[in-house]
Design a protein around this motif. Structure first.
Motif, mmCIF file in Angstrom:
data_model
loop_
_atom_site.group_PDB
_atom_site.id
_atom_site.type_symbol
_atom_site.label_atom_id
_atom_site.label_comp_id
_atom_site.label_asym_id
_atom_site.label_seq_id
_atom_site.Cartn_x
_atom_site.Cartn_y
_atom_site.Cartn_z
ATOM 1 N N LYS A 1 28.435 14.109 53.217
ATOM 2 C CA LYS A 1 28.120 12.827 52.558
ATOM 3 C C LYS A 1 28.909 11.653 53.137
ATOM 4 C CE LYS A 1 26.955 15.034 48.174
ATOM 5 N NZ LYS A 1 27.480 15.356 46.843
ATOM 6 N N MET A 2 30.001 11.973 53.850
ATOM 7 C CA MET A 2 30.797 10.929 54.502
ATOM 8 C C MET A 2 30.911 11.297 55.980
ATOM 9 S SD MET A 2 33.811 10.659 51.620
ATOM 10 C CE MET A 2 34.586 9.114 52.095
ATOM 11 N N LYS A 3 30.766 10.305 56.828
ATOM 12 C CA LYS A 3 30.771 10.579 58.265
ATOM 13 C C LYS A 3 31.592 9.518 59.000
ATOM 14 C CE LYS A 3 27.412 11.973 61.808
ATOM 15 N NZ LYS A 3 27.747 13.386 61.909
ATOM 16 N N ILE A 4 32.560 9.983 59.775
ATOM 17 C CA ILE A 4 33.392 9.075 60.578
ATOM 18 C C ILE A 4 32.671 8.763 61.881
ATOM 19 C CG2 ILE A 4 35.572 8.850 61.857
ATOM 20 C CD1 ILE A 4 36.002 8.777 58.835
ATOM 21 N N ARG A 5 32.591 7.475 62.207
ATOM 22 C CA ARG A 5 32.031 7.074 63.501
ATOM 23 C C ARG A 5 33.175 6.516 64.345
ATOM 24 N NH1 ARG A 5 27.478 2.570 64.873
ATOM 25 N NH2 ARG A 5 27.225 3.136 67.052
ATOM 26 N N PRO A 6 33.681 7.292 65.320
ATOM 27 C CA PRO A 6 34.863 6.855 66.078
ATOM 28 C C PRO A 6 34.514 5.804 67.136
ATOM 29 C CG PRO A 6 34.488 9.252 66.240
ATOM 30 C CD PRO A 6 33.241 8.626 65.735
ATOM 31 N N PHE A 7 35.419 4.847 67.305
ATOM 32 C CA PHE A 7 35.322 3.840 68.361
ATOM 33 C C PHE A 7 36.669 3.798 69.081
ATOM 34 C CE2 PHE A 7 32.098 2.516 65.361
ATOM 35 C CZ PHE A 7 31.065 2.015 66.145
ATOM 36 N N GLY A 8 36.752 4.429 70.252
ATOM 37 C CA GLY A 8 38.005 4.467 70.997
ATOM 38 C C GLY A 8 38.096 3.377 72.044
ATOM 39 N N ALA A 9 39.182 3.449 72.837
ATOM 40 C CA ALA A 9 39.422 2.539 73.958
ATOM 41 C C ALA A 9 39.360 1.068 73.547
ATOM 42 C CB ALA A 9 38.430 2.819 75.089
ATOM 43 N N ALA A 10 39.855 0.784 72.343
ATOM 44 C CA ALA A 10 39.920 -0.602 71.820
ATOM 45 C C ALA A 10 38.559 -1.295 71.826
ATOM 46 C CB ALA A 10 40.947 -1.423 72.603
ATOM 47 N N SER A 11 37.474 -0.505 71.672
ATOM 48 C CA SER A 11 36.129 -1.097 71.723
ATOM 49 C C SER A 11 35.824 -1.982 70.510
ATOM 50 C CB SER A 11 35.062 -0.006 71.879
ATOM 51 O OG SER A 11 35.160 0.943 70.838
ATOM 52 N N LEU A 12 36.604 -1.810 69.430
ATOM 53 C CA LEU A 12 36.451 -2.705 68.275
ATOM 54 C C LEU A 12 37.513 -3.810 68.286
ATOM 55 C CD1 LEU A 12 35.631 -0.233 65.337
ATOM 56 C CD2 LEU A 12 34.043 -1.570 66.724
ATOM 57 N N GLY A 13 38.301 -3.859 69.375
ATOM 58 C CA GLY A 13 39.340 -4.885 69.478
ATOM 59 C C GLY A 13 40.735 -4.285 69.517
ATOM 60 N N SER A 14 41.722 -5.138 69.676
ATOM 61 C CA SER A 14 43.123 -4.716 69.676
ATOM 62 C C SER A 14 43.530 -4.291 68.266
ATOM 63 C CB SER A 14 44.010 -5.878 70.124
ATOM 64 O OG SER A 14 43.980 -6.916 69.143
ATOM 65 N N ASP A 15 44.715 -3.697 68.144
ATOM 66 C CA ASP A 15 45.228 -3.317 66.815
ATOM 67 C C ASP A 15 45.207 -4.509 65.860
ATOM 68 O OD1 ASP A 15 45.690 -0.772 67.703
ATOM 69 O OD2 ASP A 15 47.854 -0.790 67.402
ATOM 70 N N VAL A 16 45.688 -5.655 66.341
ATOM 71 C CA VAL A 16 45.784 -6.851 65.496
ATOM 72 C C VAL A 16 44.388 -7.307 65.045
ATOM 73 C CG1 VAL A 16 46.471 -9.289 65.457
ATOM 74 C CG2 VAL A 16 47.976 -7.596 66.518
ATOM 75 N N GLN A 17 43.422 -7.278 65.963
ATOM 76 C CA GLN A 17 42.053 -7.674 65.612
ATOM 77 C C GLN A 17 41.439 -6.705 64.596
ATOM 78 O OE1 GLN A 17 40.730 -7.706 69.716
ATOM 79 N NE2 GLN A 17 40.522 -9.936 69.742
ATOM 80 N N MET A 18 41.688 -5.403 64.799
ATOM 81 C CA MET A 18 41.141 -4.416 63.858
ATOM 82 C C MET A 18 41.787 -4.546 62.484
ATOM 83 S SD MET A 18 40.281 -0.918 65.960
ATOM 84 C CE MET A 18 41.878 -0.595 66.719
#
Length: 336
Positions: free
Chosen positions: A60-77
């Motif tokens: 019922k719950m599913k993690i969708r991983p985004f590696g290599a900073a593809s969602l932004g830097s730590d600060v942006q995330m």
């Protein structure tokens, strides 16, 4: 007769519609961002976390991983989590200091002597207190993962003594403690997001950086760095975070799924990271890096030089928290 056929047809239509609706119920998708690549210790632990979430939630719950900073830097995330635009991430505690000042505790140079002390501190009352402070800022901390003891690499010279740091343009995290520490030690400290680091080293915009062996290896810094100095100057944790806006919308059972899966991923990640670190140093040497170890005398000189920085950390995180940390460490060391 016609009426019977009509009732049967209606019943069939209702059943078909119900089955179609059941098929349309999609699992709750959770975007999980991280900075390193999929083959790294971060990537492997994220996979374990995702598998455990799916298993514990019955799909019922599913993690969708985004590696290599593809969602932004730590600060942006972090900002995306606070705003509710992203659900989860794992990243450095050091980049959280601007949000929650108590996180600076983990940046204290030479705070812990080994991984056993780090685990006890992070998983005990001190670690829980620091984590709890995040909720006021729109974040929920689940568990601490291990990044590891940080070590120096650079392209200018082997760092055998304190004076060898003079003038080295060193990339540090976007964090005042790291900036102050390396400026105090004589380096030219430059704050940069991790996602920009390889390129900065390759173009010689910076001379060096500091990270655990695993990250140096998985990020292929050996391709653009010649010298590695074993300093173990800071034990660096990662933290698994959830957007508080998202967390508050979950049921008690869903929260339990995420927390239990996070704990399993933590145990896996720490063992995996430590096993890998032992091999990573040999791999880096085999790939041509020149490796030297800072002597205890020089490490003590660095520690003494950083007394002012440590006093500043204590004042910043609060003296009660600082004294509790030192008391717990003293207790751990007395048990030996």
């Amino acid at each position: 007769m016609q009426r019977r056929y009509l009732i049967a047809a209606v019943a069939l239509a209702v059943a078909t519609f119900g089955a179609a609706q059941a098929q349309d119920i999609k699992p709750r998708l959770i975007r999980f961002g991280y900075g390193l690549n999929e083959q790294s210790n971060q990537g492997r632990a994220t996979k374990v976390f995702a598998e455990e979430v799916e298993k514990l939630s019955g799909g019922k719950m599913k993690i969708r991983p985004f590696g290599a900073a593809s969602l932004g830097s730590d600060v942006q995330m972090q900002q995306a989590l606070i705003g509710g635009a992203q659900e989860m991430m794992v990243g450095s505690t050091a980049t959280l200091v601007g949000i929650t000042k108590e996180m600076a505790l983990w940046d204290t140079p030479f705070l812990v002597n080994n991984a056993k002390e780090a685990d006890a501190l992070l998983d005990g009352p001190v670690g829980e207190k620091v984590k709890a402070k995040l909720e006021e800022k729109g974040l929920v901390g689940l568990v601490y993962w291990e990044n590891g003891f940080r070590n120096l690499t650079n392209n200018k010279r082997a760092v055998n003594k304190l004076e060898d740091l003079d003038g080295i343009k060193l990339r540090v995290m976007q964090n005042n403690v790291f900036l102050d520490s390396f400026k105090t030690l004589g380096a030219n400290a430059v704050p940069l997001p991790f996602s920009e680091l390889f390129s900065a080293l390759e173009t010689k915009a910076v001379d060096g950086q500091e990270n655990p062996y695993n990250t140096i290896l998985s990020s292929k810094f050996y391709e653009v760095q010649k010298y590695l100095t074993i300093t173990n100057h800071v034990y660096s944790p990662w933290i698994v975070l959830v957007s508080k806006k998202y967390w508050d919308g979950l049921s008690k059972d869903e929260k339990a799924v995420l927390m239990n899966a996070a704990k399993k991923s933590r145990d896996f990640e720490r063992k995996d990271t430590r096993d890998e670190a032992a091999k990573a140093l040999a791999d880096l040497k085999a790939k041509g890096m020149q490796i030297n170890e800072l002597s205890p005398t020089e490490a003590a000189r660095m520690r003494d030089k950083l007394t002012r920085v440590n006093a500043g950390i204590a004042a910043n995180v609060g003296m009660d928290l600082w004294h509790e940390t030192q008391a717990q460490l003293a207790q751990l060391r007395a048990r030996k």
